[in-house]
Design a protein around this motif. Structure first.
Motif, PDB file in Angstrom:
ATOM      1  N   TYR A 180      -1.629   8.840  -4.554  1.00  0.00           N
ATOM      2  CA  TYR A 180      -0.506   7.952  -4.246  1.00  0.00           C
ATOM      3  C   TYR A 180      -0.024   8.179  -2.814  1.00  0.00           C
ATOM      4  CZ  TYR A 180       0.032   6.148  -8.970  1.00  0.00           C
ATOM      5  OH  TYR A 180      -0.175   5.486 -10.146  1.00  0.00           O
ATOM      6  N   PRO A 181       0.568   7.165  -2.211  1.00  0.00           N
ATOM      7  CA  PRO A 181       1.115   7.347  -0.862  1.00  0.00           C
ATOM      8  C   PRO A 181       2.378   8.211  -0.911  1.00  0.00           C
ATOM      9  CG  PRO A 181       1.697   5.179  -1.704  1.00  0.00           C
ATOM     10  CD  PRO A 181       0.791   5.795  -2.724  1.00  0.00           C
ATOM     11  N   MET A 182       2.616   8.966   0.136  1.00  0.00           N
ATOM     12  CA  MET A 182       3.683   9.961   0.129  1.00  0.00           C
ATOM     13  C   MET A 182       5.055   9.339  -0.048  1.00  0.00           C
ATOM     14  SD  MET A 182       3.947  13.250   2.561  1.00  0.00           S
ATOM     15  CE  MET A 182       4.958  12.584   3.856  1.00  0.00           C
ATOM     16  N   THR A 183       5.225   8.134   0.437  1.00  0.00           N
ATOM     17  CA  THR A 183       6.530   7.477   0.357  1.00  0.00           C
ATOM     18  C   THR A 183       6.937   7.138  -1.080  1.00  0.00           C
ATOM     19  OG1 THR A 183       5.232   5.541   0.950  1.00  0.00           O
ATOM     20  CG2 THR A 183       6.648   6.471   2.648  1.00  0.00           C
ATOM     21  N   ALA A 184       5.978   7.160  -2.004  1.00  0.00           N
ATOM     22  CA  ALA A 184       6.272   6.699  -3.366  1.00  0.00           C
ATOM     23  C   ALA A 184       6.868   7.772  -4.274  1.00  0.00           C
ATOM     24  CB  ALA A 184       4.999   6.147  -4.011  1.00  0.00           C
ATOM     25  N   ARG A 185       6.784   9.066  -3.918  1.00  0.00           N
ATOM     26  CA  ARG A 185       7.045  10.094  -4.925  1.00  0.00           C
ATOM     27  C   ARG A 185       7.982  11.217  -4.459  1.00  0.00           C
ATOM     28  NH1 ARG A 185       2.838   9.470  -9.643  1.00  0.00           N
ATOM     29  NH2 ARG A 185       3.210   7.226  -9.673  1.00  0.00           N
ATOM     30  N   GLY A 186       8.275  12.161  -5.339  1.00  0.00           N
ATOM     31  CA  GLY A 186       9.212  13.255  -5.073  1.00  0.00           C
ATOM     32  C   GLY A 186       8.680  14.304  -4.100  1.00  0.00           C
ATOM     33  N   PHE A 187       9.599  15.195  -3.650  1.00  0.00           N
ATOM     34  CA  PHE A 187       9.244  16.194  -2.635  1.00  0.00           C
ATOM     35  C   PHE A 187       8.287  17.260  -3.152  1.00  0.00           C
ATOM     36  CE2 PHE A 187      13.264  17.689  -4.576  1.00  0.00           C
ATOM     37  CZ  PHE A 187      12.841  18.895  -5.070  1.00  0.00           C
TER      38      PHE A 187
ATOM     39  N   LYS B 229       0.811  -1.220   0.000  1.00  0.00           N
ATOM     40  CA  LYS B 229       0.000   0.000   0.000  1.00  0.00           C
ATOM     41  C   LYS B 229       0.843   1.267   0.000  1.00  0.00           C
ATOM     42  CE  LYS B 229      -4.387  -1.540   1.836  1.00  0.00           C
ATOM     43  NZ  LYS B 229      -5.405  -1.452   2.874  1.00  0.00           N
ATOM     44  N   GLY B 230       1.994   1.219   0.648  1.00  0.00           N
ATOM     45  CA  GLY B 230       2.802   2.435   0.763  1.00  0.00           C
ATOM     46  C   GLY B 230       3.786   2.631  -0.385  1.00  0.00           C
TER      47      GLY B 230
ATOM     48  N   ASP C 273       5.527  16.761  -4.969  1.00  0.00           N
ATOM     49  CA  ASP C 273       4.127  16.332  -5.047  1.00  0.00           C
ATOM     50  C   ASP C 273       3.422  16.701  -3.748  1.00  0.00           C
ATOM     51  OD1 ASP C 273       3.644  15.196  -7.594  1.00  0.00           O
ATOM     52  OD2 ASP C 273       4.803  13.420  -7.049  1.00  0.00           O
ATOM     53  N   ARG C 274       2.322  17.388  -3.852  1.00  0.00           N
ATOM     54  CA  ARG C 274       1.691  17.988  -2.672  1.00  0.00           C
ATOM     55  C   ARG C 274       0.938  16.972  -1.821  1.00  0.00           C
ATOM     56  NH1 ARG C 274      -3.089  22.369  -2.352  1.00  0.00           N
ATOM     57  NH2 ARG C 274      -2.731  22.976  -0.184  1.00  0.00           N
ATOM     58  N   GLU C 275       1.244  16.995  -0.526  1.00  0.00           N
ATOM     59  CA  GLU C 275       0.510  16.162   0.427  1.00  0.00           C
ATOM     60  C   GLU C 275      -0.829  16.830   0.712  1.00  0.00           C
ATOM     61  OE1 GLU C 275       2.378  15.919   4.244  1.00  0.00           O
ATOM     62  OE2 GLU C 275       1.224  14.153   4.867  1.00  0.00           O
ATOM     63  N   ASP C 276      -1.878  16.040   0.713  1.00  0.00           N
ATOM     64  CA  ASP C 276      -3.201  16.580   1.013  1.00  0.00           C
ATOM     65  C   ASP C 276      -3.208  17.134   2.439  1.00  0.00           C
ATOM     66  OD1 ASP C 276      -5.900  17.038   1.583  1.00  0.00           O
ATOM     67  OD2 ASP C 276      -6.529  15.440   0.228  1.00  0.00           O
ATOM     68  N   PRO C 277      -3.503  18.427   2.601  1.00  0.00           N
ATOM     69  CA  PRO C 277      -3.449  19.010   3.956  1.00  0.00           C
ATOM     70  C   PRO C 277      -4.450  18.336   4.900  1.00  0.00           C
ATOM     71  CG  PRO C 277      -3.771  20.730   2.276  1.00  0.00           C
ATOM     72  CD  PRO C 277      -3.896  19.410   1.587  1.00  0.00           C
ATOM     73  N   LYS C 278      -5.482  17.724   4.325  1.00  0.00           N
ATOM     74  CA  LYS C 278      -6.515  17.109   5.182  1.00  0.00           C
ATOM     75  C   LYS C 278      -6.308  15.608   5.379  1.00  0.00           C
ATOM     76  CE  LYS C 278      -9.833  20.474   3.506  1.00  0.00           C
ATOM     77  NZ  LYS C 278     -10.556  20.641   2.237  1.00  0.00           N
ATOM     78  N   ARG C 279      -5.439  15.007   4.563  1.00  0.00           N
ATOM     79  CA  ARG C 279      -5.240  13.556   4.667  1.00  0.00           C
ATOM     80  C   ARG C 279      -3.748  13.269   4.679  1.00  0.00           C
ATOM     81  NH1 ARG C 279      -8.004  11.067  -0.295  1.00  0.00           N
ATOM     82  NH2 ARG C 279      -6.988  12.886  -1.222  1.00  0.00           N
ATOM     83  N   SER C 280      -3.214  13.200   5.858  1.00  0.00           N
ATOM     84  CA  SER C 280      -1.772  13.030   6.016  1.00  0.00           C
ATOM     85  C   SER C 280      -1.265  11.778   5.280  1.00  0.00           C
ATOM     86  CB  SER C 280      -1.455  12.939   7.514  1.00  0.00           C
ATOM     87  OG  SER C 280      -0.103  12.617   7.693  1.00  0.00           O
ATOM     88  N   GLY C 281      -0.162  11.923   4.567  1.00  0.00           N
ATOM     89  CA  GLY C 281       0.443  10.775   3.885  1.00  0.00           C
ATOM     90  C   GLY C 281      -0.102  10.494   2.505  1.00  0.00           C
ATOM     91  N   ILE C 282      -1.133  11.256   2.086  1.00  0.00           N
ATOM     92  CA  ILE C 282      -1.723  11.056   0.752  1.00  0.00           C
ATOM     93  C   ILE C 282      -1.325  12.222  -0.157  1.00  0.00           C
ATOM     94  CG2 ILE C 282      -3.885  10.872  -0.570  1.00  0.00           C
ATOM     95  CD1 ILE C 282      -3.526   8.504   1.223  1.00  0.00           C
TER      96      ILE C 282
END
Lengths: 347, 347
Positions: free
Chosen positions: B238-245, B213-214, B247-256
């Motif tokens: 996508y999960p945050m661990t998969a991509r470059g710095f 999943k990650g 790509d914006r993390e969803d402010p409401k959904r940590s790690g996405i």
């Protein structure tokens, strides 16, 4: 708004009000590109450049050209780059170069499709002092084209019509931008003036410039001859010692190449460089040897010539230099969003 | 003629009749490109590619996009390239890279012009074994676009309309070429199917593929999920661990991450990769640190973020992969005139 405009005015050195800058100043300006790119003048230049690209491609497609994807790196590239250095890269343990021009690949393509063009990315490490010419970048793009079974005069005709078509479109589509840049762009009249390299050298010598008949025209003299005219003009029939092994020697006039440059007026200098190509293996090998090139390095290219390629002619037109001319910019680095200037580290 | 056609038939491995080749065979084929490029199939592919490039640009210009010139080299480039290596070059004594993508520069451009695109030259030294995927090149071009103040769903909408517009134009303008390539290209229906990364992982696991999943979806699984559908579809969030710095993390959904890939059907795999961008300095710095990146290397970029850039979203679509899909080619190196294949030296 007012503040931004004043900054822009200092930065954008339109050719009517030149300004001398030292290297540190240029570096600072380029490092702060993220500010300058928002200036109204830079935005206007980028919009004009978009229209130039679109006009060039429209003209070529309407004239039967097929767009191909240019190579980025390869085992060999164009050695005829007037004293600039090629850039080496390690490709899985093999020595590759970034393309200094895609000339060798155009000869391959034109044996498949009769008329081809590409937006070709090129890197040439020009000597650091070339920054002073205001018209050298370390990375730039050529709209590169090639036509099978064409003479160099056929290709000059295509170049004239292409430049006129594009200038006309810019005048129509980019009125506001040209106004903001204070550029009164003229559509050149046809046919363009044509002079041989010999005639150009004589003209320059009569004005006191030191130019030799057998040599490439130096940058300072190129700018000087460019200032003598107010419309673009051709210089053709360069001496063989001045150019690369792929420029075809006239079979009837030993030592004369069937090639040409288009020169912009008003001091903007070289626009286009091109010509007919050597396509016979033996002639290319002889030219390589007399230029001090090692034929060994050109393996695939010589193999290809051995099997036979179509005779062809073509040219490259520098996109940034065309933009500089159309917009009337003093410095070439104003004519590209992310400039790489000789010897200066910037984004 | 007959002879040429038979050679072409052996070379052009249309996806309906796959053929396994070893590295020596591939190398020989690529070294003899000057022969293969004259084959009717290759000529058809190049004509389709010309039409693809033209259609993509027409669509974008009609939608208010401005074409800019992509950088070729620079002090830093995109680190998020899934295990491929960047290429280093010496720029007047400074360590530069060939662009692996122009992502950082798009954020600069979009603060000046609201909608930009470029034909961007990229080099990524993929591991040699990736030659077996049939969809990795070492040099390739992206049609890269970016829009200020857009959400990732806005951009997916642009991507859908762009792909449909282009497929429709190819069907009309390249009938003969598609016929010769035996390709029955379908125009996809809207809206494209959308699934989250989590849903994609579940689907793959239900079919027996090992995907976490990650993690990024591995190449084999990407091809497998691509084969499960007969129209292009989106995978997003996508999960945050998969991509470059960037790509914006969803402010409401940590790690996405607010990002997406478009996947072609029929096993052709990834088409488009993009998303919303991180644009706040502190967030980018934190992401760099957690990705093990050295912020020092990104000097100009962080300075730019410090002054403020427009929030934006965008994507890149690989031109060669789009060509491969449209033409129905087994191998990516059939979809480019001068292919550079991982680990193989060729023109």
């Amino acid at each position: 708004m007012e503040k931004i405009y004043i900054e822009a005015d200092q930065f954008f050195v339109i050719h009517r009000r030149p300004l001398v800058m030292d290297r540190q100043e240029i570096r600072r300006l380029l490092m702060e590109r993220y500010r300058r790119i928002k200036d109204p003048e830079m935005r206007s230049v980028l919009r004009v450049q978009d229209e130039i690209l679109s006009a060039l491609r429209d003209f070529l497609r309407r004239n039967g050209f097929v767009e191909i994807l240019a190579p980025i790196i390869g085992p060999v590239t164009d050695p005829g780059i007037r004293g600039a250095k090629q850039v080496s890269v390690d490709f899985y343990g093999h020595g590759f170069k970034i393309m200094s021009s895609m000339i060798l690949y155009k000869q391959m393509a034109v044996s498949s499709l009769e008329r081809v063009f590409a937006l070709s990315p090129n890197v040439r490490l020009e000597p650091s002092e070339s920054i002073e010419t205001g018209r050298h970048l370390s990375e730039f793009r050529q709209l590169d084209l090639e036509v099978a079974n064409a003479s160099y005069f056929d290709i000059m005709d295509i170049g004239e019509r292409m430049v006129i078509y594009t200038c006309r479109r810019i005048r129509e589509a980019c009125r506001d931008e040209l106004l903001l840049l204070e550029r009164d762009l003229k559509v050149p009249s046809v046919p363009f003036r044509k002079m041989t390299h010999e005639e150009a050298v004589e003209l320059l010598r009569s004005e006191g410039y030191k130019v030799n008949k057998g040599d490439e025209i130096p940058w300072v003299a190129e700018e000087a001859i460019s200032r003598m005219f107010d419309e673009p003009f051709w210089i053709y029939d360069y001496p063989m010692t001045a150019r690369g092994f792929y420029d075809r020697e006239d079979p009837k006039r030993s030592g004369i190449l069937m090639d040409f440059d288009l020169i912009y007026p008003e001091g903007f200098g070289e626009a286009i460089s091109g010509g007919e190509r050597e396509f016979q293996l033996e002639r290319v090998m002889a030219r390589m040897r007399s230029n001090g090139e090692d034929p060994e390095a050109y393996g695939w290219y010589l193999e290809m010539l051995g099997e036979g390629v179509s005779p062809s002619a073509g040219f490259g037109i520098g996109v940034e230099r065309f933009t500089r001319y159309v917009c009337g910019l003093e410095k070439i680095w104003e004519a590209v969003p992310f400039p790489k200037v000789p010897g200066i580290v910037s984004p």
